[in-house]
Design an enzyme around this catalytic site. Structure first.
Site, PDB file in Angstrom:
ATOM      1  N   MET A 244       0.852  -1.186   0.000  1.00 45.64           N
ATOM      2  CA  MET A 244       0.000   0.000   0.000  1.00 45.64           C
ATOM      3  C   MET A 244       0.889   1.238   0.000  1.00 45.64           C
ATOM      4  SD  MET A 244      -3.213  -0.923   2.462  1.00 45.64           S
ATOM      5  CE  MET A 244      -4.072   0.579   2.020  1.00 45.64           C
TER       6      MET A 244
ATOM      7  N   GLU B  36      -6.966  -2.857  -7.924  1.00 47.56           N
ATOM      8  CA  GLU B  36      -7.213  -3.670  -6.716  1.00 47.56           C
ATOM      9  C   GLU B  36      -7.519  -5.118  -7.092  1.00 47.56           C
ATOM     10  OE1 GLU B  36      -6.328  -2.469  -3.997  1.00 47.56           O
ATOM     11  OE2 GLU B  36      -6.571  -0.302  -4.151  1.00 47.56           O
TER      12      GLU B  36
ATOM     13  N   SER C  85       2.449   2.597  -2.442  1.00 49.24           N
ATOM     14  CA  SER C  85       3.630   2.522  -3.310  1.00 49.24           C
ATOM     15  C   SER C  85       3.391   3.158  -4.678  1.00 49.24           C
ATOM     16  CB  SER C  85       4.077   1.062  -3.478  1.00 49.24           C
ATOM     17  OG  SER C  85       3.068   0.303  -4.130  1.00 49.24           O
TER      18      SER C  85
END
EC number: 2.7.1.21
Length: 191
Positions: free
Chosen positions: A22, A93, A24
């Site tokens: 997360m 996602e 990044s």
């Protein structure tokens, strides 16, 4: 079962995976690639899991609030129905999708479509997350991004969960997660 590929206009498709922890920049990179495809006058379609409503129910939104219009879907097979003759398909996602997303991406690529997926490669416990390991195995191109550890400033590769919630899927932001390097991750709440 082998499905005869339909090569759109003689083009060959492929699969690109953007992964990392997360914070990044995975979604940011996905949006950047999709915007560049649009500049090239390619038809793009963007999908996200319906479960992810953190920033917006419809749009894909990065942590820095860059936005692109998307279609939320409940099941990976819906993407095949909604692909609508696209040249490039973006999926954000991807770790939240069912395992069928791998065959969906492969089918799209066989049909001459460039498929770009972004997602967490590891969950909060440092274990492979959902279908991402299988996508990494079949990908033509892989980009692994890193965040910065909020405690020591080194590269961060793990999303540390700050709450005591135990389920693998807990949707949240900085209130629930923070990026950490291996050493700070192992220290847990003691950093």
């Amino acid at each position: 079962m082998f499905i005869e590929p339909h090569i759109k206009g003689g083009k060959r498709g492929w699969i690109e995976v953007i992964c990392g922890s997360m914070f990044s920049g995975k979604t940011e990179e996905l949006i950047r690639r999709l915007k560049r495809a649009r500049i090239a006058h390619l038809k793009t379609e963007i999908f996200k899991p319906a479960i992810d409503t953190r920033y917006d129910e419809m749009n894909v939104v990065s942590h820095d609030e860059t936005t692109i219009i998307a279609q939320p879907v409940q099941h990976s097979q819906n993407i095949l129905l909604l692909a609508d003759d696209a040249d490039v398909i973006g999926i954000d996602e991807v770790q939240f999708f069912d395992s069928g997303i791998v065959s969906v991406c492969e089918q799209l690529a066989l049909n001459g479509i460039r498929v770009i997926v972004a997602g967490l490669d590891m969950d909060f416990s440092g274990k492979p997350f959902g279908p991402v390991p299988q996508l990494l195995a079949v990908a033509d191109y892989i980009t692994k991004l890193h965040a910065i550890c909020v405690h020591c400033g080194n590269i961060a590769n793990i999303s540390y969960r700050k709450t005591k919630q135990s389920g693998q899927v807990v949707i949240g932001e900085l209130d629930v997660y923070e990026p950490r390097c291996r050493v700070c991750y192992e220290k847990g709440d003691e950093v």
